[in-house]
Design a protein around this motif. Structure first.
Motif, mmCIF file in Angstrom:
data_model
loop_
_atom_site.group_PDB
_atom_site.id
_atom_site.type_symbol
_atom_site.label_atom_id
_atom_site.label_comp_id
_atom_site.label_asym_id
_atom_site.label_seq_id
_atom_site.Cartn_x
_atom_site.Cartn_y
_atom_site.Cartn_z
ATOM 1 N N ILE A 174 0.883 -1.088 0.139
ATOM 2 C CA ILE A 174 -0.034 0.085 -0.008
ATOM 3 C C ILE A 174 0.872 1.284 -0.006
ATOM 4 C CG2 ILE A 174 -1.800 1.313 1.435
ATOM 5 C CD1 ILE A 174 -2.974 -1.156 2.202
ATOM 6 N N LEU A 175 2.056 1.236 0.943
ATOM 7 C CA LEU A 175 2.686 2.227 0.939
ATOM 8 C C LEU A 175 3.502 2.691 -0.498
ATOM 9 C CD1 LEU A 175 4.522 1.992 4.456
ATOM 10 C CD2 LEU A 175 2.789 3.593 3.724
ATOM 11 N N VAL A 176 3.871 1.442 -1.099
ATOM 12 C CA VAL A 176 4.473 1.696 -2.562
ATOM 13 C C VAL A 176 3.701 2.638 -3.439
ATOM 14 C CG1 VAL A 176 5.652 0.632 -4.259
ATOM 15 C CG2 VAL A 176 6.443 0.201 -1.988
ATOM 16 N N PHE A 177 2.506 1.768 -3.425
ATOM 17 C CA PHE A 177 1.485 2.234 -4.482
ATOM 18 C C PHE A 177 0.622 3.325 -4.338
ATOM 19 C CE2 PHE A 177 2.992 -1.659 -6.203
ATOM 20 C CZ PHE A 177 3.005 -1.456 -7.670
ATOM 21 N N THR A 178 0.688 3.904 -3.029
ATOM 22 C CA THR A 178 0.086 5.084 -2.842
ATOM 23 C C THR A 178 0.897 6.183 -2.858
ATOM 24 O OG1 THR A 178 -0.269 4.781 -0.465
ATOM 25 C CG2 THR A 178 -1.992 4.084 -1.664
ATOM 26 N N SER A 179 2.302 5.930 -2.715
ATOM 27 C CA SER A 179 3.558 6.896 -2.394
ATOM 28 C C SER A 179 3.254 8.411 -3.562
ATOM 29 C CB SER A 179 4.680 6.543 -2.666
ATOM 30 O OG SER A 179 4.729 5.799 -3.898
ATOM 31 N N PRO A 180 2.696 8.041 -4.701
ATOM 32 C CA PRO A 180 2.509 9.562 -5.291
ATOM 33 C C PRO A 180 1.454 10.384 -4.462
ATOM 34 C CG PRO A 180 2.434 7.715 -6.819
ATOM 35 C CD PRO A 180 2.594 6.904 -5.267
ATOM 36 N N MET A 181 0.326 9.796 -3.884
ATOM 37 C CA MET A 181 -0.616 10.608 -3.138
ATOM 38 C C MET A 181 0.028 10.938 -1.762
ATOM 39 S SD MET A 181 -3.557 7.927 -3.736
ATOM 40 C CE MET A 181 -3.918 7.077 -5.226
ATOM 41 N N LEU A 182 0.903 9.981 -1.178
ATOM 42 C CA LEU A 182 1.423 10.440 0.164
ATOM 43 C C LEU A 182 2.242 11.449 -0.141
ATOM 44 C CD1 LEU A 182 2.092 6.935 1.403
ATOM 45 C CD2 LEU A 182 0.105 8.450 2.108
ATOM 46 N N ILE A 183 3.214 11.561 -1.023
ATOM 47 C CA ILE A 183 4.148 12.666 -1.319
ATOM 48 C C ILE A 183 3.186 13.914 -1.811
ATOM 49 C CG2 ILE A 183 5.783 13.527 -2.801
ATOM 50 C CD1 ILE A 183 6.618 10.646 -3.361
ATOM 51 N N ASN A 184 2.391 13.939 -2.501
ATOM 52 C CA ASN A 184 1.596 15.059 -2.704
ATOM 53 C C ASN A 184 0.745 15.698 -1.587
ATOM 54 O OD1 ASN A 184 2.067 15.171 -5.516
ATOM 55 N ND2 ASN A 184 0.490 13.704 -6.207
ATOM 56 N N LEU A 185 0.248 14.660 -0.820
ATOM 57 C CA LEU A 185 -0.521 15.234 0.370
ATOM 58 C C LEU A 185 0.358 15.898 1.436
ATOM 59 C CD1 LEU A 185 -3.261 12.698 0.755
ATOM 60 C CD2 LEU A 185 -3.489 14.952 -0.364
ATOM 61 N N SER A 186 1.585 15.142 1.816
ATOM 62 C CA SER A 186 2.422 15.737 2.897
ATOM 63 C C SER A 186 3.368 16.850 2.039
ATOM 64 C CB SER A 186 3.358 14.461 3.393
ATOM 65 O OG SER A 186 4.161 14.121 2.068
ATOM 66 N N GLY A 187 3.658 16.852 0.796
ATOM 67 C CA GLY A 187 4.604 17.874 0.394
ATOM 68 C C GLY A 187 3.775 19.170 0.277
ATOM 69 N N GLY A 188 2.339 19.197 0.182
ATOM 70 C CA GLY A 188 1.737 20.500 0.145
ATOM 71 C C GLY A 188 2.068 21.299 -1.045
ATOM 72 N N LYS A 189 2.490 20.793 -2.157
ATOM 73 C CA LYS A 189 2.841 21.567 -3.263
ATOM 74 C C LYS A 189 2.224 21.062 -4.436
ATOM 75 C CE LYS A 189 7.504 22.598 -3.677
ATOM 76 N NZ LYS A 189 8.705 22.124 -3.827
ATOM 77 N N ALA A 190 1.111 20.364 -4.308
ATOM 78 C CA ALA A 190 0.453 19.785 -5.477
ATOM 79 C C ALA A 190 -0.337 20.738 -6.289
ATOM 80 C CB ALA A 190 -0.529 18.594 -4.848
ATOM 81 N N SER A 191 -0.732 21.883 -5.678
ATOM 82 C CA SER A 191 -1.405 22.878 -6.184
ATOM 83 C C SER A 191 -0.611 23.838 -6.877
ATOM 84 C CB SER A 191 -2.645 23.457 -5.355
ATOM 85 O OG SER A 191 -1.757 24.102 -4.243
ATOM 86 N N VAL A 192 0.771 23.991 -6.717
ATOM 87 C CA VAL A 192 1.513 24.664 -7.456
ATOM 88 C C VAL A 192 1.568 24.539 -8.809
ATOM 89 C CG1 VAL A 192 3.961 25.625 -7.535
ATOM 90 C CG2 VAL A 192 3.010 24.952 -5.343
ATOM 91 N N LYS A 193 1.442 25.607 -9.655
ATOM 92 C CA LYS A 193 1.441 25.236 -11.004
ATOM 93 C C LYS A 193 2.612 25.873 -11.776
ATOM 94 C CE LYS A 193 -3.623 24.571 -12.106
ATOM 95 N NZ LYS A 193 -4.048 24.089 -10.836
ATOM 96 N N ALA A 194 3.106 25.541 -12.762
ATOM 97 C CA ALA A 194 3.969 26.330 -13.870
ATOM 98 C C ALA A 194 3.426 27.596 -14.106
ATOM 99 C CB ALA A 194 4.651 25.097 -15.015
ATOM 100 N N ASN A 195 4.080 28.696 -14.323
ATOM 101 C CA ASN A 195 3.475 29.821 -14.754
ATOM 102 C C ASN A 195 4.359 30.606 -15.364
ATOM 103 O OD1 ASN A 195 1.717 32.043 -14.858
ATOM 104 N ND2 ASN A 195 1.921 32.767 -13.092
ATOM 105 N N PRO A 196 4.817 30.186 -16.626
ATOM 106 C CA PRO A 196 5.943 30.929 -17.454
ATOM 107 C C PRO A 196 5.315 32.233 -17.867
ATOM 108 C CG PRO A 196 4.925 29.396 -18.741
ATOM 109 C CD PRO A 196 4.434 29.142 -17.406
#
Lengths: 138, 338
Positions: free
Chosen positions: A15-37
């Protein structure tokens, strides 16, 4: 269930391995940051925005090969006339042509490149013109 | 037969992806809803499979694995192939999972002129399987650049190593080429070797074709028909942080097909032979130390069956008369309980 302890450890690792993208996104708090050239305020690019988004790296590669290997230096339009930039023939050059309008590497190039973890090796040899003007301190 | 069934199935998925990409009302379903369904079905499905495997008792250790078991002190034990300790089991499992040790022993029987039956080493299957699995893993890990923000440390590392040759723009990754070649081998092995073709089922062809579809659409998107990667990443980050946004118009048809293939793979995974990903850890010939004689192993279902021990004394009591009549030797002439 037999060997429950060991099996549960295995399931937990799965579970940890395959939900790691979600865990990284939720714990990192940077998932809503967008590229803004930041685009230049005026002027028209030599190609469309859609083409440039996908294919700018191929265009630069073609330019490099033409300039370095065939000594073809100036940029031509589709009709065969030279592309003019500030009254002179535009060179096929990232730093001299592209970056004469897109003059902020950090706010233009790097925005998407960092967002998508792209590390173009342009900058192994070339230098950001803005930095070049200021002079490099070592 | 199996090939055609699988080809049609993959073609149908492609068509479905085309529809999902081009009917604007369905964009959200294909870009957000189906991925969520796929993720849930994948994780729940795998757990169900593991629990079901773990519910079947493994009554005894399997000693007949390749290698000398622990015996008398002057007989050299093969510690990795026939371990008697926990550490040895970990070593055997690691060799199996990381390097496919049992597939390395693969042999090939061939009938030649004569007629003569020959057995020989056949390492090609091992080599291409290894290339396939490692490439797939590295490609999956590289995709974290579209899935997470902040970027995990291994993404730039893998990209640098994988793009080591710095050819083509964008860089050609070694794993991309290895994956396609390995998939081609694994598929055409089933097509051209009549013995393997005879035992191949749709469930053998379909995963190969589906993964080929994923690889081909991915490669096409990277090198030839570019899609808007910023839009892709925004979509994926939305999904994987549980705040999905409406899919951008900039996402190309290729992306929808690629995504649908991946979702199909995730859904198909737990109900197919592909679960060997978790099944390999449950293999009784790999994960049990050979301690048949060192440790007492009690039959795990002995309580369920309410089995009682039946000693030889009791057996003799039961059949004493008959045994005596047949002239068989007895431990005791008279019953010890009487």
């Amino acid at each position: 269930m037999y060997d429950t302890g060991k099996v549960l450890i295995g399931i937990l690792i799965f579970i940890l391995v395959f939900t790691s993208p979600m865990l990284i996104n939720l714990s990192g708090g940077k998932a809503s940051v967008k590229a803004n050239p930041v685009l230049p305020k005026s002027g028209k690019c030599i190609e469309s925005k859609e083409y440039m988004k996908g294919y700018h790296m191929e265009m630069l590669d073609t330019w490099r090969n033409l300039v370095v290997r065939q000594d073809v230096r100036f940029l031509k339009k589709a009709d065969g006339t030279f592309f003019m930039l500030n009254g002179v023939k535009a060179e096929m050059s990232l730093t001299k042509t592209c970056m004469s309008c897109h003059d902020n590497k950090a706010k233009f190039c790097d925005e998407c490149h960092n967002y998508l973890e792209v590390k173009p090796y342009c900058w192994d040899c070339h230098i950001d013109p803005a930095i070049a003007k200021k002079g490099v301190k070592k | 037969m199996g090939i055609w069934f699988s080809l049609v199935a993959v073609a149908a998925l492609t068509l479905l992806g085309l529809i999902g990409a081009n009917v604007s009302g369905l964009n959200y379903v294909f870009a957000v809803v189906i991925p969520y369904i796929a993720i849930v079905m994948f994780i729940v499905g795998i757990i169900v499979r593991i629990v079901r495997w773990a519910s079947s008792p493994v009554p005894f250790r399997i000693p007949t694995t390749g290698g000398q078991q622990k015996s008398l002190p002057f007989i050299k034990q093969n510690r990795l192939d026939n371990p008697s300790s926990y550490l040895g089991v970990l070593g055997r499992m690691a060799l199996e999972v990381l390097f496919f040790r049992s597939l390395f022993r693969n042999t090939k029987a061939e009938l030649k002129e004569g007629p003569m039956l020959t057995y020989g080493a056949n390492k090609w299957l091992w080599l291409f399987s290894l290339a396939f699995h490692w490439s797939f893993l590295i490609i999956f890990l590289r995709h974290f650049r579209f899935l997470t923000n902040p970027m995990p440390f291994f993404v730039p590392l893998l990209q640098d190593i994988d793009g080591f040759f710095q050819i083509w723009v964008p860089l050609v990754y070694i794993t991309n080429i290895a994956l396609v070649i390995a998939l081609a081998y694994l598929f055409f092995r089933r097509v051209f070797d009549s013995k393997v073709r005879y035992i191949s089922l749709p469930s053998d062809y379909f995963p190969l074709l589906l993964i080929s579809g994923i690889a081909i659409t991915g490669i096409l998107m990277r090198y030839f028909f570019k899609t808007d990667l910023v839009a892709v990443k925004e979509l994926m980050l939305g999904i994987l942080s549980f705040s999905p946004s409406a899919p951008s118009e900039a996402l190309s048809t290729w992306f929808y097909i690629h995504l649908l293939f991946v979702c199909s793979l995730l859904i198909y995974f737990p109900m197919s032979k592909l679960v060997h990903m978790s099944g390999v850890f449950m293999s009784p010939t790999r994960n049990l130390a050979n301690t048949n004689r060192m440790v007492r192993h009690v039959n795990p279902w002995i309580d369920d069956l309410k089995m009682k021990t039946h000693t030889y004394e009791e057996y003799e009591d039961e059949f004493r008369k008959v045994m005596k009549g047949a002239g068989m030797p007895l431990d005791k002439e008279e019953s010890h309980v009487s």
